[in-house]
Scaffold this motif. Sequence first.
Motif, PDB file in Angstrom:
ATOM      1  N   ASP A 121      -2.353   1.129  -2.211  1.00 33.74           N
ATOM      2  CA  ASP A 121      -1.214   2.051  -2.105  1.00 33.74           C
ATOM      3  C   ASP A 121      -0.348   2.060  -3.365  1.00 33.74           C
ATOM      4  O   ASP A 121       0.738   2.654  -3.376  1.00 33.74           O
ATOM      5  CB  ASP A 121      -0.359   1.698  -0.889  1.00 33.74           C
ATOM      6  N   GLY A 122      -0.807   1.382  -4.420  1.00 35.43           N
ATOM      7  CA  GLY A 122      -0.079   1.401  -5.686  1.00 35.43           C
ATOM      8  C   GLY A 122       1.045   0.401  -5.795  1.00 35.43           C
ATOM      9  O   GLY A 122       1.870   0.492  -6.703  1.00 35.43           O
ATOM     10  N   SER A 123       1.082  -0.581  -4.881  1.00 31.96           N
ATOM     11  CA  SER A 123       2.139  -1.585  -4.963  1.00 31.96           C
ATOM     12  C   SER A 123       1.701  -2.874  -4.278  1.00 31.96           C
ATOM     13  O   SER A 123       0.768  -2.883  -3.463  1.00 31.96           O
ATOM     14  CB  SER A 123       3.418  -1.081  -4.299  1.00 31.96           C
ATOM     15  N   LEU A 124       2.362  -3.961  -4.651  1.00 35.12           N
ATOM     16  CA  LEU A 124       2.181  -5.249  -3.985  1.00 35.12           C
ATOM     17  C   LEU A 124       3.555  -5.706  -3.512  1.00 35.12           C
ATOM     18  O   LEU A 124       4.461  -5.908  -4.320  1.00 35.12           O
ATOM     19  CB  LEU A 124       1.571  -6.285  -4.940  1.00 35.12           C
ATOM     20  N   THR A 125       3.730  -5.827  -2.208  1.00 40.14           N
ATOM     21  CA  THR A 125       5.013  -6.234  -1.654  1.00 40.14           C
ATOM     22  C   THR A 125       5.149  -7.751  -1.673  1.00 40.14           C
ATOM     23  O   THR A 125       4.189  -8.477  -1.949  1.00 40.14           O
ATOM     24  CB  THR A 125       5.145  -5.738  -0.207  1.00 40.14           C
ATOM     25  N   THR A 126       6.344  -8.210  -1.371  1.00 38.78           N
ATOM     26  CA  THR A 126       6.582  -9.653  -1.302  1.00 38.78           C
ATOM     27  C   THR A 126       5.706 -10.290  -0.224  1.00 38.78           C
ATOM     28  O   THR A 126       5.136 -11.370  -0.439  1.00 38.78           O
ATOM     29  CB  THR A 126       8.063  -9.928  -0.989  1.00 38.78           C
ATOM     30  N   ALA A 127       5.573  -9.621   0.912  1.00 36.86           N
ATOM     31  CA  ALA A 127       4.737 -10.150   1.995  1.00 36.86           C
ATOM     32  C   ALA A 127       3.280 -10.252   1.558  1.00 36.86           C
ATOM     33  O   ALA A 127       2.590 -11.233   1.887  1.00 36.86           O
ATOM     34  CB  ALA A 127       4.854  -9.255   3.231  1.00 36.86           C
ATOM     35  N   GLU A 128       2.799  -9.254   0.822  1.00 34.04           N
ATOM     36  CA  GLU A 128       1.411  -9.294   0.339  1.00 34.04           C
ATOM     37  C   GLU A 128       1.227 -10.400  -0.693  1.00 34.04           C
ATOM     38  O   GLU A 128       0.167 -11.047  -0.761  1.00 34.04           O
ATOM     39  CB  GLU A 128       1.026  -7.935  -0.235  1.00 34.04           C
ATOM     40  N   GLY A 129       2.270 -10.627  -1.500  1.00 32.02           N
ATOM     41  CA  GLY A 129       2.210 -11.736  -2.449  1.00 32.02           C
ATOM     42  C   GLY A 129       2.107 -13.073  -1.735  1.00 32.02           C
ATOM     43  O   GLY A 129       1.317 -13.943  -2.129  1.00 32.02           O
TER      44      GLY A 129
END
Length: 320
Positions: A121-129
């Motif tokens: 989706d073009g981003s990495l969120t804090t949760a995904e990190g």
Amino acid sequence: MTLAVISVIAGLALLVWSADRFVEGAAMTARHFGMPALLIGMVVVGFGTSAPELVVSALAALQGNPGIALGNAYGSNIANIGVILGLTALLSPVTVRSGVLRSELPLLLAVTALSGWLLRDGSLTTAEGVLMLLVFALLLGWSIWRGRSGGDALGDEMGEELASHPLPLRQALFWLVAGLLLLVGSSRLLVWGAVEIASGLGVSDLVIGLTIIAIGTSLPELASAIIAARKGEHDLALGNVIGSNLFNTLGVVGLAAAIAPIAAGPEVLSRDFFVMGGMTLALFLMGFGLRRPGRINRLEGGGLLLAYGAYLTVLLRSAF
């Protein structure tokens, strides 16, 4: 701009030197405390050579430059396979004898696929990190469990390497601590200079991360791989790259995203991740082997170098 260029050159030089001191100190300290040679090769050296990427990316994320963090990790992975393994195979064809490395090659492929799915989706969120860090912790625990058994070609090569560079415990601890402190200091200098250069040239911090910083932070792996290849320690050379790429993909990117969400433009997936994934797949096909030990010959090594050269050309043309 002149001061920024000097900062990058000085930062890279100090970063490479301090990373070498840190890895040597960590490996010798682990040996003094009775850690098996196989485990040192898999965890301490393989992941320790990614310490520059980790520190640089964490500092970049803290300072609000997530593009440098992502570009550093992906660019280092591409350089590790294209430049380091390509050049190593040209000097001496790499034969994979270690069963541990053969089992880690499909893991690296799966981890790369996971990172691409999270970035879709073009981003990495804090949760995904945080998720990436948890997966990395599980893989690290698995590596430690496997490494305790010993009896593998990688462990034999690592044992010979450690025996050839003995250090007293006090000296090993000194370089472990001093190397880490110098890593942090040189990384701050490097990130500052890189950001100034990006601003002065009008290019994105992603491009700076994919080129100058990625190549610079991969120099410890390059030096280790060439030395190992000249000694015939092929599994150690390949193990450094596999361990480093696993660390970069999950640990470095995961930590940076956990610190600050990372937004990635469409070119990251269509260009940078595509090249990283393709090179990882090529490494798997060459190194895994089905009925015989995997092998990267000189022709394949030259192909990896040419592929990296083509990628760098496209990258620089798009930047300017």
